[in-house]
Design an enzyme around this catalytic site. Structure first.
Site, PDB file in Angstrom:
ATOM      1  N   CYS A 193       0.832  -1.211   0.000  1.00  0.00           N
ATOM      2  CA  CYS A 193       0.000   0.000   0.000  1.00  0.00           C
ATOM      3  C   CYS A 193       0.863   1.256   0.000  1.00  0.00           C
ATOM      4  O   CYS A 193       1.865   1.328   0.693  1.00  0.00           O
ATOM      5  CB  CYS A 193      -0.884  -0.027   1.254  1.00  0.00           C
ATOM      6  N   CYS A 220      -4.309   7.227  -1.228  1.00  0.00           N
ATOM      7  CA  CYS A 220      -5.590   7.222  -1.944  1.00  0.00           C
ATOM      8  C   CYS A 220      -6.789   7.490  -1.044  1.00  0.00           C
ATOM      9  O   CYS A 220      -7.856   7.863  -1.542  1.00  0.00           O
ATOM     10  CB  CYS A 220      -5.777   5.894  -2.656  1.00  0.00           C
ATOM     11  N   THR A 269      -4.645   4.751   7.604  1.00  0.00           N
ATOM     12  CA  THR A 269      -3.587   4.473   6.631  1.00  0.00           C
ATOM     13  C   THR A 269      -2.790   5.739   6.324  1.00  0.00           C
ATOM     14  O   THR A 269      -3.377   6.770   5.986  1.00  0.00           O
ATOM     15  CB  THR A 269      -4.238   3.930   5.332  1.00  0.00           C
ATOM     16  N   GLU A 289      -0.597   1.589   9.572  1.00  0.00           N
ATOM     17  CA  GLU A 289      -1.794   2.253  10.096  1.00  0.00           C
ATOM     18  C   GLU A 289      -1.579   2.786  11.522  1.00  0.00           C
ATOM     19  O   GLU A 289      -0.757   2.257  12.259  1.00  0.00           O
ATOM     20  CB  GLU A 289      -2.985   1.283  10.067  1.00  0.00           C
ATOM     21  N   HIS A 328     -13.294   4.492  -3.208  1.00  0.00           N
ATOM     22  CA  HIS A 328     -12.180   3.734  -2.613  1.00  0.00           C
ATOM     23  C   HIS A 328     -12.259   2.252  -3.002  1.00  0.00           C
ATOM     24  O   HIS A 328     -11.234   1.587  -3.120  1.00  0.00           O
ATOM     25  CB  HIS A 328     -12.124   3.926  -1.095  1.00  0.00           C
ATOM     26  N   TYR A 384      -9.385  -0.760  -5.094  1.00  0.00           N
ATOM     27  CA  TYR A 384      -8.813  -2.017  -4.593  1.00  0.00           C
ATOM     28  C   TYR A 384      -8.505  -3.022  -5.693  1.00  0.00           C
ATOM     29  O   TYR A 384      -7.561  -3.794  -5.584  1.00  0.00           O
ATOM     30  CB  TYR A 384      -9.732  -2.618  -3.512  1.00  0.00           C
ATOM     31  N   CYS A 390      -4.835  -1.274  -6.987  1.00  0.00           N
ATOM     32  CA  CYS A 390      -3.590  -1.330  -6.195  1.00  0.00           C
ATOM     33  C   CYS A 390      -3.266  -2.769  -5.816  1.00  0.00           C
ATOM     34  O   CYS A 390      -2.111  -3.188  -5.848  1.00  0.00           O
ATOM     35  CB  CYS A 390      -3.680  -0.444  -4.954  1.00  0.00           C
ATOM     36  N   GLU A 441      -6.103  -6.649   5.864  1.00  0.00           N
ATOM     37  CA  GLU A 441      -6.246  -5.320   5.267  1.00  0.00           C
ATOM     38  C   GLU A 441      -7.115  -5.368   4.015  1.00  0.00           C
ATOM     39  O   GLU A 441      -8.002  -4.536   3.825  1.00  0.00           O
ATOM     40  CB  GLU A 441      -4.868  -4.728   4.952  1.00  0.00           C
TER      41      GLU A 441
HETATM   42 FE1  SF4 Z   1      -3.501   1.592   0.023  1.00  0.00          FE
HETATM   43 FE2  SF4 Z   1      -4.776   0.626  -2.088  1.00  0.00          FE
HETATM   44 FE3  SF4 Z   1      -6.104   2.069  -0.248  1.00  0.00          FE
HETATM   45 FE4  SF4 Z   1      -4.321   3.206  -1.940  1.00  0.00          FE
HETATM   46  S1  SF4 Z   1      -6.267   2.224  -2.470  1.00  0.00           S
HETATM   47  S2  SF4 Z   1      -4.534   3.588   0.247  1.00  0.00           S
HETATM   48  S3  SF4 Z   1      -2.777   1.618  -2.088  1.00  0.00           S
HETATM   49  S4  SF4 Z   1      -5.120   0.046   0.054  1.00  0.00           S
HETATM   50 FE    FE Z   2      -6.427   0.280   2.303  1.00  0.00          FE
END
Ligand code: SF4
Ligand code: FE
Length: 482
Positions: free
Chosen positions: A98, A102, A189, A256, A291, A295, A298, A442
């Site tokens: 991560c 984001c 995060t 985190e 968001h 996922y 990423c 996570e």
């Molecule tokens: Fe982390 Fe993915 Fe969330 Fe971006 S979208 S903060 S890389 S978990």
């Molecule tokens: Fe996340």
């Protein structure tokens, strides 16, 4: 725009109150538990400023016309949403974990449209205020931690019914020049290496919960902000050496933290919702869709790294051409591309909101995130299957350095003449690191737990239309009667 190195230097100028393992941390940049996460976030700055990747990592601000980092951009059309997805996969492939930036990005995108709609209904001026804050953030290229998840206490009770009213962040004092907030946000995060927070409610609210309807921006080192960095599985390896970490440069997951707001004053210029309970649920839903879009992107980038580590180990072990190994690798690839396909699908099926912002298709976005919660663990299971049991029983890197046993470890962990044992051990540690409990938890709960996605899917699907389709095809009349 800042480069990664400039971003890291900018963190040195902040003085947040940060705790870890019973100690105060003076410099997040220099602490071995946090530095890998700092490096990972820095990759978002490098993507935007490296001429080879700037097209993906940067954008032109629709407000100023200036070039900005894409993590501070409000998507204007389908192309922007698709680029967001591609950018996340690209950085996910670089870091293998991560990169944290984001949550703030999606908080900004959602607050932008919700303040617009709030002003239309209530005659407030949050949107213009937010635009000014957005331009400042874009021009200074700040990293924002989106602060949404409250501790929530007893889940059967609403915010106002808890035994302790602070279990959801709330306004405890209203002054002519601003408000004072109290409470806590958990699992934040990138909090310790951000410049500022965007505080948002974590769920829909009813009229009597006005004090909980607060959206505001707070610098990470504002008086009264206290952060406690969380533990992760095997985290002490970060300060023990480099081999056993698996991913020594970028770490695992987002680093985190718990963020406590101990009566923090927020001036009016940084308040973007203050009591408008009727918009809290909309903000949370919109944020969740953006968001959940991420996922599939990423995590597929991260899993590309895991697939590569697994295939490399299979090659070192002399089993890459075995039929069952190739089959499992293909299965891993299929799951990863399915995750990515969902992120692209919800971007392609976008619509435009009243303020012009492009909005992902919420059904597709939620389906995509639900797939990630299911497929990520399945990909890690296949990786462990192919990698073999040695990833769970390896001696430590300190023993690798031992004059008495180090050479024996090298001798007996070598698989082929031209494969040094260290290379196999490092890849094994990377697989161990990426398939451990922290990343799996996570990807399950980040951006909302699986049940939250099912609620949206249930709400979004037109069940009546589907039942009608079936009745027509089966030539059955209403209510199941022929
Ligand atoms: Fe982390 Fe993915 Fe969330 Fe971006 S979208 S903060 S890389 S978990
Ligand atoms: Fe996340």
């Amino acid at each position: 725009m800042m480069t990664g190195a400039e971003y890291i230097e900018s963190l040195r100028r902040l003085k947040p109150e940060l705790h870890f393992m019973g100690q105060r941390v003076e410099s997040v940049v220099d602490h071995p538990a946090m530095r890998p996460h700092v490096n990972s976030a820095a990759a978002t700055y490098d993507l935007a400023t490296n001429p080879e990747t700037a097209e993906l990592g940067s954008a032109v601000s629709h407000l100023t016309g200036r070039r900005i980092n894409r993590w501070t951009h409000i998507p204007q059309d389908r192309e922007d949403l698709v680029k967001k997805v591609k950018m996340l996969r690209a950085v996910g492939q670089v870091t293998g974990t991560c990169f944290q930036r984001c949550v703030g990005m999606d908080g900004f995108i959602s607050t932008y449209s919700v303040t617009f709609e709030m002003d239309r209904k209530h005659g407030t001026d949050y949107h213009e205020r937010f635009k000014r804050f957005l331009v400042e953030t874009q021009d200074a290229d700040l990293m924002t931690a989106g602060a949404m998840t409250d501790p929530k206490g007893d889940r059967s009770k609403r915010p106002g019914e808890q035994h302790d009213p602070d279990l959801f962040v709330r306004v405890v004092e209203r002054r002519p020049d601003g408000v004072v907030i109290r409470g806590c946000k958990l699992h934040q995060t990138g909090a310790v290496n951000s410049h500022q927070f965007l505080v948002m409610p974590g769920q829909g609210l009813v009229e009597s919960e006005r004090d909980y309807a607060i959206v505001c921006a707070v610098p990470v080192d504002a008086p009264g902000v206290i952060m406690v960095f969380g533990r992760q599985v095997n985290d002490s390896r970060k300060w023990e050496g480099k081999v056993d970490q698996g991913n020594p440069t970028y770490g695992v997951v987002g680093g985190e933290a718990m963020v406590i707001f101990e009566d923090v004053f927020v001036p009016n210029a940084r308040i973007f919702m203050n009591g408008e309970t009727d918009f809290a649920g909309l903000l949370v839903d919109r944020f969740a869709s953006y968001h959940r879009q991420n996922y599939g992107a990423c995590k597929s980038g991260n899993l590309d790294v895991l697939v590569g580590a697994t295939a490399s180990l299979a090659e070192m072990h002399g089993v890459l051409k075995a039929g069952h190994v190739r089959d499992k690798l293909a299965e891993m690839g299929h799951l990863v591309e399915t995750m990515y396909g969902g992120a692209l699908a919800c971007s392609h099926e976008c619509t435009n909101l009243g303020c012009g912002t492009a909005f992902v298709d919420p059904l597709q976005a939620n389906v995509s995130k639900l797939n990630v919660g299911r497929y990520y663990p399945e990909v890690t299971r296949l990786a462990q299957d192919i990698a073999g049991g040695f990833i769970a029983t390896l001696p430590s890197e300190q023993d690798l350095e031992s004059p008495r046993v180090g050479d024996y470890i090298r001798k007996y962990y070598q698989t082929q003449e031209d494969v040094p044992a260290e290379a196999r051990i490092k890849l094994g540690r990377l697989v161990e690191n990426m398939t451990g409990s922290t990343p799996i938890v996570e990807c399950m709960h980040g951006a909302g737990s699986p049940q939250a996605q099912k609620v949206v899917i249930q709400r979004q699907l037109d069940w009546g239309a589907r039942m009608k389709m079936a009745r027509r095809v089966a030539k059955v009349g209403g209510k199941g009667n022929p």
